[in-house]
Structure formats: structure tokens, C-alpha cells
Design an enzyme around this catalytic site. Structure first.
Site, PDB file in Angstrom:
ATOM      1  N   GLU A  98       0.829  -1.213   0.000  1.00 36.83           N
ATOM      2  CA  GLU A  98       0.000   0.000   0.000  1.00 36.83           C
ATOM      3  C   GLU A  98       0.858   1.255   0.000  1.00 36.83           C
ATOM      4  O   GLU A  98       1.911   1.292   0.627  1.00 36.83           O
ATOM      5  CB  GLU A  98      -0.798   0.069   1.304  1.00 36.83           C
ATOM      6  CG  GLU A  98      -1.808  -1.001   1.486  1.00 36.83           C
ATOM      7  CD  GLU A  98      -2.528  -0.825   2.809  1.00 36.83           C
ATOM      8  OE1 GLU A  98      -3.194  -1.776   3.218  1.00 36.83           O
ATOM      9  OE2 GLU A  98      -2.420   0.251   3.436  1.00 36.83           O
ATOM     10  N   CYS A 118       4.421  -7.819   7.712  1.00 36.56           N
ATOM     11  CA  CYS A 118       5.275  -7.348   8.793  1.00 36.56           C
ATOM     12  C   CYS A 118       5.359  -8.416   9.869  1.00 36.56           C
ATOM     13  O   CYS A 118       4.376  -9.103  10.140  1.00 36.56           O
ATOM     14  CB  CYS A 118       4.703  -6.058   9.384  1.00 36.56           C
ATOM     15  SG  CYS A 118       5.730  -5.399  10.701  1.00 36.56           S
ATOM     16  N   CYS A 342      -2.656   2.102   8.692  1.00 39.16           N
ATOM     17  CA  CYS A 342      -1.623   1.156   8.286  1.00 39.16           C
ATOM     18  C   CYS A 342      -2.136  -0.245   7.961  1.00 39.16           C
ATOM     19  O   CYS A 342      -2.682  -0.933   8.803  1.00 39.16           O
ATOM     20  CB  CYS A 342      -0.620   1.097   9.448  1.00 39.16           C
ATOM     21  SG  CYS A 342       0.731  -0.001   9.195  1.00 39.16           S
TER      22      CYS A 342
HETATM   23  S1  SF4 Z   1       2.823  -0.817  13.282  1.00 36.65           S
HETATM   24 FE1  SF4 Z   1       2.184  -2.459  11.888  1.00 36.65          FE
HETATM   25  S2  SF4 Z   1       3.591  -2.317  10.154  1.00 36.65           S
HETATM   26 FE2  SF4 Z   1       4.481  -1.110  11.823  1.00 36.65          FE
HETATM   27  S3  SF4 Z   1       5.839  -2.571  12.864  1.00 36.65           S
HETATM   28 FE3  SF4 Z   1       3.871  -2.701  13.936  1.00 36.65          FE
HETATM   29  S4  SF4 Z   1       2.781  -4.396  12.899  1.00 36.65           S
HETATM   30 FE4  SF4 Z   1       4.490  -3.777  11.594  1.00 36.65          FE
END
Ligand code: SF4
Length: 352
Positions: A98, A118, A342
Site C-alpha cells: 500500500e 510485517c 496502516c
Molecule cells: S505498526 Fe504495523 S507495520 Fe508497523 S511494525 Fe507494527 S505491525 Fe508492523
């Protein structure tokens, strides 16, 4: 980088200016050809070597044989009522990433991803739910910026800011991120000032220390989201590896070495992070650190059971921080109608 050093299917946006000069000279071309190629890609937004009309036909053919230059394919594009535009890109291996264009009165910002998925599993974020797939290459990072820039220009808005706050933990893909930032920042690249580039991290302590040595004037944002070990453990598994005190010590050292301010991102969750106890603990922790806080009202994700505090509760928390000498702003959620938080668009796509 000479031809024999190129990877198979090398994307030209993986190459720095110096590497492209070496490649051109290796083919018997003058160094200024590298400048011309980069001008087409980063200034004139060309998406193919065929568009580069000031290069000879034989050179364009050689470039097409050795290097890739093409658009990402777009799996989905959503435009919010407030102008926020969200892209879901389909990469060569069908991983999805994204990027978001965020227009506000004063700036036009691109929010960029550095990983597909992630592994950090923060408990408020849709990106971690499906797990980590892979790191993005430098070219895949830079190409997201080019797409967002093109979209911004359609609305006659030059791109002014970059925030690395999309999917992924940026410091988990440190080398590709740094190379991409140098291209984005370079006057032979996208030419966005380092102070207009923000890197966000969940607090990978060794990389905060490494960034302090890079000599880059970029902005650093720490996703703090807790005020001590127990509260941070609730939301951020990374805190087990890099506990609160170690993270705060690394931030203090970063500010000492770089003389730059740190932004702490802090999600406001009812009865969890938005309490008077939190204010007192933060006041103590931030002593001696030049910083500001971005307070982010929790944006509900169906998998998690947290609640957003009321407006009054959030305002009380902010005022209490300010009274303790900590500069804080409550961020207005953008693009709520297009899953702009996010990882939400990607997550919904994967669910389907
Ligand atoms: S906020 Fe979301 S993208 Fe960022 S490190 Fe944590 S899990 Fe991963």
C-alpha cells in the site's frame, strides 16, 4: 555497476547515480547519459526507456535488454472524500503493498511501505496480521513514490513530503531503505529535502544508533504507544526485545548526537494509553530529550478489542501533557472511508 554486475531483471531504480554512470561508461557511453536517464525517470516521470527521446535508439535498446523500467500494476485505488488516495500495488510476485497520497492545506505527503507484510505484530495494526512476506527492494520503494508523485501532479500539487509509515518495520529493511532515501533525496533523483522525509520505527534500538551515524537530516518518528514496559508490552511485542528504558536511552543518545528532535507517535486507546498515569510516566521518561508527541486516536481494526477514547478524554490527555512541558498534537484521522490506517486496505484485500 558494470553490466556483468547487474542482477537478472534489474530495475533501473535500484541503481544509484554512481552505479548508473559506471554502467553507462562500461558500455562506452559518456557519464552524462546517466544524468539524462535519471532526469527522464525522476523529473519527467517516464515509465519506459522508449520515451527517452534524447538517447540514441541503440542505447535505448541496450537499456531495455539490461534493465527494467515499468509501472506497478494497481490492484486497487480508492479516493477518500478528503482527497486521500490509497493505492494497493500488485508486485511481480503478486505480493501486495500500500501507498497513500495525503493532501493537506500546507503539504502533499506520500506514505510509503518498505515490506510486504510485517513480522512485528503490533496489536493495533492490520499490517502484522497476515505475517511477514518479504522486504521490498530499493526500486520497489522508490517506484511507490513515483506513482504517488504522478497522482499528486494530476491535481497540480507537487509532492512535498515522504513518510515511511506504510506496511512494514522500516529498520527491518534498513539497507534498501537507506538507498531509497538517498535516491529520493538526491538532486539527481526525486529531490525531496531530507527534512521532509520521516522514518518511523517501532524501536529497533541498534538501527536507531546506526541512523544517528548516517549524517542524514531526516526526521525520526518512534512508535511508542506505551509509557512503561507493562503498557508497551500490551500493544508492542517488540518491547520484549528492546524494552522501554533501552529505547528511551537510544532516543536520548540519538538527540545528543544529531541535535535533531524526535517525534513520538502515541495511539490513544481508552483506559490503556490515555490515562493520567501515562502522562506522569512520559514526563519522567522524556526528561532531556528534544521531542514532540503525535497523539493518534485509535482507528478500530475488527481483530482487536480496543476502544477509541471520547474527544473530551483525548483533549484532557493532551492538555495534561502540555502542562507537563511536552508539546503534543492530536492528529486528525485521514481517509477513514478508504481504510487509510496502516495495512487496512491490504488486509481487507487478503481477507477476500
Ligand atoms: S505498526 Fe504495523 S507495520 Fe508497523 S511494525 Fe507494527 S505491525 Fe508492523
Amino acid at each position: 555497476m558494470i553490466k556483468s554486475e547487474l542482477q537478472q531483471n534489474e530495475d533501473v531504480r535500484n541503481l544509484s547515480y554512481d552505479e548508473l554512470v559506471k554502467y553507462c561508461e562500461g558500455m562506452g557511453e559518456k557519464a552524462f547519459r546517466a544524468t539524462q536517464i535519471l532526469e527522464w525517470i525522476y523529473e519527467k516521470n517516464a515509465w519506459s526507456f522508449d520515451e527517452m527521446s534524447n538517447l540514441s535508439q541503440p542505447l535505448r535498446e541496450k537499456l531495455k535488454q539490461d534493465l527494467i523500467l515499468q509501472r506497478n500494476s494497481i490492484a486497487q485505488k480508492q479516493i477518500s472524500e478528503d482527497g486521500t488516495t490509497k493505492f494497493l500495488f500488485d508486485l511481480y510476485d503478486h505480493e501486495k503493498v500500500e501507498s497513500v497520497l495525503i493532501p493537506t492545506e500546507k503539504r502533499t505527503t506520500a506514505c510509503i511501505s518498505t515490506q510486504a507484510g510485517c513480522k512485528f505484530g503490533c496489536k493495533f495494526c492490520a499490517s502484522g496480521i497476515g505475517g511477514w512476506k518479504r522486504n521490498l527492494t530499493c526500486a520497489e520503494i522508490v517506484t511507490q513514490v513515483l506513482h504517488v508523485k504522478e497522482e499528486a501532479l494530476k491535481h497540480k500539487r507537487p509532492l512535498t513530503n515522504i513518510v515511511f509509515m506504510g506496511t512494514g518495520e522500516n529498520f527491518d529493511n534498513y539497507d534498501n531503505l537507506m538507498k531509497a532515501i538517498r535516491i529520493i533525496n538526491s538532486d539527481k533523483g526525486i529531490n525531496i529535502g531530507a527534512r521532509h522525509i520521516t522514518i518511523s520505527t517501532v524501536g529497533v534500538v541498534p538501527k536507531i544508533k546506526e541512523l544517528a551515524q548516517e549524517g542524514l537530516q531526516v526526521e525520526l518518528a518512534i512508535s511508542l504507544h506505551g509509557y512503561d514496559n507493562p503498557s508497551r508490552n500490551v500493544l508492542m511485542p517488540v518491547n520484549k526485545k528492546y524494552p522501554f528504558d533501552e529505547l528511551i536511552a537510544a532516543c536520548r543518545e540519538y538527540v545528543r548526537l544529531t541535535k535533531r528532535q524526535i517525534t513520538f507517535e502515541y495511539i490513544l486507546i481508552k483506559d490503556v494509553t490515555c490515562t493520567e498515569n501515562a502522562v506522569q510516566a512520559l514526563k519522567k521518561a522524556f526528561r532531556g530529550i528534544i521531542c514532540k508527541m503525535n497523539l493518534i486516536p485509535y482507528n478500530p481494526v475488527s481483530e482487536f478489542d480496543h476502544k477509541t477514547p471520547s474527544k473530551e478524554e483525548m483533549l484532557k490527555f493532551k492538555n495534561s501533557l502540555e502542562a507537563s512541558g511536552i508539546h503534543a498534537t492530536i492528529r486528525t484521522p485521514r481517509g477513514k472511508d478508504v481504510n487509510a490506517a496502516c495495512g487496512q486496505l491490504r488486509h481487507k484485500h487478503l481477507e477476500k
